[in-house]
Design a protein around this motif. Sequence first.
Motif, PDB file in Angstrom:
ATOM      1  N   MET A 142       0.818  -1.199   0.000  1.00 22.77           N
ATOM      2  CA  MET A 142       0.000   0.000   0.000  1.00 22.77           C
ATOM      3  C   MET A 142       0.861   1.262   0.000  1.00 22.77           C
ATOM      4  O   MET A 142       0.368   2.355  -0.272  1.00 22.77           O
ATOM      5  N   GLY A 143       2.126   1.101   0.344  1.00 20.53           N
ATOM      6  CA  GLY A 143       3.026   2.247   0.365  1.00 20.53           C
ATOM      7  C   GLY A 143       2.881   3.119   1.601  1.00 20.53           C
ATOM      8  O   GLY A 143       3.146   4.322   1.544  1.00 20.53           O
ATOM      9  N   SER A 144       2.511   2.514   2.734  1.00 21.72           N
ATOM     10  CA  SER A 144       2.301   3.305   3.959  1.00 21.72           C
ATOM     11  C   SER A 144       3.621   3.557   4.684  1.00 21.72           C
ATOM     12  O   SER A 144       4.517   2.707   4.701  1.00 21.72           O
ATOM     13  N   PHE A 145       3.715   4.715   5.311  1.00 27.40           N
ATOM     14  CA  PHE A 145       4.880   5.079   6.114  1.00 27.40           C
ATOM     15  C   PHE A 145       4.829   4.426   7.491  1.00 27.40           C
ATOM     16  O   PHE A 145       5.851   4.030   8.044  1.00 27.40           O
ATOM     17  N   ALA A 146       3.615   4.307   8.057  1.00 28.38           N
ATOM     18  CA  ALA A 146       3.447   3.813   9.419  1.00 28.38           C
ATOM     19  C   ALA A 146       2.150   3.018   9.520  1.00 28.38           C
ATOM     20  O   ALA A 146       1.315   3.046   8.615  1.00 28.38           O
ATOM     21  N   ASP A 147       2.001   2.308  10.632  1.00 28.73           N
ATOM     22  CA  ASP A 147       0.778   1.567  10.932  1.00 28.73           C
ATOM     23  C   ASP A 147       0.394   1.868  12.369  1.00 28.73           C
ATOM     24  O   ASP A 147       1.205   1.727  13.283  1.00 28.73           O
ATOM     25  N   LEU A 148      -0.848   2.288  12.549  1.00 25.10           N
ATOM     26  CA  LEU A 148      -1.316   2.711  13.866  1.00 25.10           C
ATOM     27  C   LEU A 148      -1.948   1.568  14.663  1.00 25.10           C
ATOM     28  O   LEU A 148      -2.505   1.789  15.730  1.00 25.10           O
ATOM     29  N   SER A 149      -1.875   0.343  14.142  1.00 23.64           N
ATOM     30  CA  SER A 149      -2.528  -0.788  14.808  1.00 23.64           C
ATOM     31  C   SER A 149      -1.565  -1.945  15.044  1.00 23.64           C
ATOM     32  O   SER A 149      -1.934  -3.109  14.940  1.00 23.64           O
ATOM     33  N   ALA A 150      -0.332  -1.625  15.408  1.00 25.83           N
ATOM     34  CA  ALA A 150       0.694  -2.653  15.627  1.00 25.83           C
ATOM     35  C   ALA A 150       0.612  -3.186  17.049  1.00 25.83           C
ATOM     36  O   ALA A 150       1.537  -3.066  17.845  1.00 25.83           O
ATOM     37  N   THR A 151      -0.524  -3.816  17.375  1.00 26.70           N
ATOM     38  CA  THR A 151      -0.851  -4.120  18.768  1.00 26.70           C
ATOM     39  C   THR A 151      -0.545  -5.552  19.181  1.00 26.70           C
ATOM     40  O   THR A 151      -1.099  -6.032  20.164  1.00 26.70           O
ATOM     41  N   SER A 152       0.309  -6.238  18.452  1.00 22.31           N
ATOM     42  CA  SER A 152       0.776  -7.558  18.872  1.00 22.31           C
ATOM     43  C   SER A 152       2.235  -7.684  18.495  1.00 22.31           C
ATOM     44  O   SER A 152       2.731  -6.999  17.583  1.00 22.31           O
ATOM     45  N   GLU A 153       2.943  -8.573  19.161  1.00 20.53           N
ATOM     46  CA  GLU A 153       4.359  -8.759  18.855  1.00 20.53           C
ATOM     47  C   GLU A 153       4.567  -9.285  17.437  1.00 20.53           C
ATOM     48  O   GLU A 153       5.426  -8.756  16.700  1.00 20.53           O
ATOM     49  N   PRO A 154       3.812 -10.305  16.979  1.00 21.77           N
ATOM     50  CA  PRO A 154       4.047 -10.787  15.618  1.00 21.77           C
ATOM     51  C   PRO A 154       3.829  -9.716  14.545  1.00 21.77           C
ATOM     52  O   PRO A 154       4.605  -9.629  13.580  1.00 21.77           O
ATOM     53  N   TYR A 155       2.790  -8.912  14.702  1.00 20.61           N
ATOM     54  CA  TYR A 155       2.504  -7.901  13.685  1.00 20.61           C
ATOM     55  C   TYR A 155       3.517  -6.759  13.745  1.00 20.61           C
ATOM     56  O   TYR A 155       4.012  -6.296  12.712  1.00 20.61           O
ATOM     57  N   ALA A 156       3.853  -6.299  14.958  1.00 23.89           N
ATOM     58  CA  ALA A 156       4.848  -5.233  15.091  1.00 23.89           C
ATOM     59  C   ALA A 156       6.191  -5.679  14.533  1.00 23.89           C
ATOM     60  O   ALA A 156       6.884  -4.925  13.838  1.00 23.89           O
ATOM     61  N   ASP A 157       6.577  -6.913  14.816  1.00 26.19           N
ATOM     62  CA  ASP A 157       7.840  -7.444  14.303  1.00 26.19           C
ATOM     63  C   ASP A 157       7.830  -7.506  12.783  1.00 26.19           C
ATOM     64  O   ASP A 157       8.820  -7.152  12.115  1.00 26.19           O
ATOM     65  N   ALA A 158       6.697  -7.945  12.221  1.00 24.74           N
ATOM     66  CA  ALA A 158       6.592  -8.037  10.761  1.00 24.74           C
ATOM     67  C   ALA A 158       6.672  -6.667  10.105  1.00 24.74           C
ATOM     68  O   ALA A 158       7.296  -6.504   9.050  1.00 24.74           O
ATOM     69  N   LEU A 159       6.070  -5.655  10.728  1.00 27.37           N
ATOM     70  CA  LEU A 159       6.135  -4.297  10.192  1.00 27.37           C
ATOM     71  C   LEU A 159       7.569  -3.774  10.191  1.00 27.37           C
ATOM     72  O   LEU A 159       8.018  -3.141   9.230  1.00 27.37           O
TER      73      LEU A 159
END
Length: 543
Positions: free
Chosen positions: A217-234
């Motif tokens: 999507m070309g996003s700079f940031a994600d405001l919903s990184a509310t788990s370790e697996p997802y935050a790590d993947a980002l």
Amino acid sequence: MAVDLEAASDRPRTYFAVGQRLLRGYGPLAGFIVVMVVMSILVPSKVQKVTANADLGARVSDATSDTTIPGDTGTTTPVGGAVNTPGGAGTAAVTRCAGDQVVGDPYSPPCAQFSGNNGGATYHGVTAKEIHVAYRVLNEKGFQQTLAALAGASLSDTPDDIKRTVSALADYFNTHYQFYGRKIVMDYYNGQGSNTTELLGGGRDKAQVDATTVKSMGSFADLSATSEPYADALMHKDILGFGDPYLSIKWHDEHRPYIWSIATAGTQVANEAAEYSTKKLCGKNAVYAGGASKDKPRKFATLAPENSWYQESVQVARSTFTAAKCDPGVNVAYQLDLGTMSNQASNIVAQLQSSGVTTVLCGCDPIIPVFLSGAAARQGYFPEFIIAGTALTDIDIVGQLWNQDFAKHAFGISSLTESGPAQQTLGYAAYKAVRPDEPAFSVDLIYYQMAQMAIGLQMAGPNLTPKTFEAGMFAYPGKLGPGGYWSFGPHDYTTADDLREIYWSPTAISKYNQKPGAYLETDHKRYRQGQIPPGDPQIPIPG
């Protein structure tokens, strides 16, 4: 030019309580609301400038002309100087103006004015006019719904309510903060992952798929990184993420400069709770316990979820106990499984009783104590219950759900400021400054996580990249507000950095919702890690 939030003509005079919005919200759709993420920002506060007390006077002050923002080389340049833009099309002049960017916002960055060229596309997701921020929509139920059901609250937020509120608050920050000619643009998408599964330690494959979607999507940031697996993947996709749940200082260092949260680093919370316990409780009798545990020599236990990243924090706490020559006792780990928590609570009580535990250090979610307090009361077991300030366990509306014969033995630490009447909140006022209708009940949680991001976007300056975002956050002057003292720096990628001592009173009327049951302060002072004074807790013996 600074914006005066207090002077806004459309600012409402009355507000819904933060806790009411939390308990009614559609939790996992608003990633910030997953219970393991929302520890420190749930106390309503009047929209006013917060004045530091004597203990914080040396740490909380207005920004001076020395406040800096990053330049395009990754170094910091004093505000007021010229910043060369990466595109080479002239310069961007960023000057320091008097006061805060938003008057009345206790966490506002210093006022900044801008003119010139912002450098255009300084990073993926950043253009001359836009900053793209992703938001993962997950249509699932989880911890918040369970807590709401226990409280008898109705669930009224819908996915559209959450999106409308997030978009409105983005508009608020776009018009009140300095983003150097750019505006936040929200990129919503339907995720394949599950916050509930990811909080239990699974779902890493789908989290990685979702992070790949955000990258595409070309996003700079994600405001919903509310788990370790997802935050790590980002992080592995070079995307900023906001909202991770109590992950360690070491984990944040390994994920710098990408991952930030309003949930204090778990190892910091663990160290603070262990410092409090060893300085004030170790080697003495359990005078604040009840039943057979009362006045027995203290025997500790730690209680936390079994997930590896939470147990890492538990081991930090236990090491602090050992270093202080204090026995940490047994370690009880439980599953973040809503379907089995009632049965787990009965087993936990049996284990604690058989081990002779008088004092339980709770690094837990807000639901397990509901079941635990009931099971313990049925067994006539009333240990001292030490609050570490994690995941809502230190707010009135959650303590009111516990068995009160058990709850009156609860005391410990919290990063929140003292609760006030549930009449005004920053999040609600910000929403109403943009839209005339009602926000989602979770507006305050969304507001504070977005505020952390907005602070970094302003402090980064025109040349916006993850590295300048980090440098800008490190240059942010510490501020005291409803969620405690916010500051950032090396090894500090989360918000609250201080604490106060609290205890539970079943009879005190909560200023929060005007019902019996409230946390009360003891000495009305705030302390940072390493500064907690020794001596007995300044709390009354439970009757």
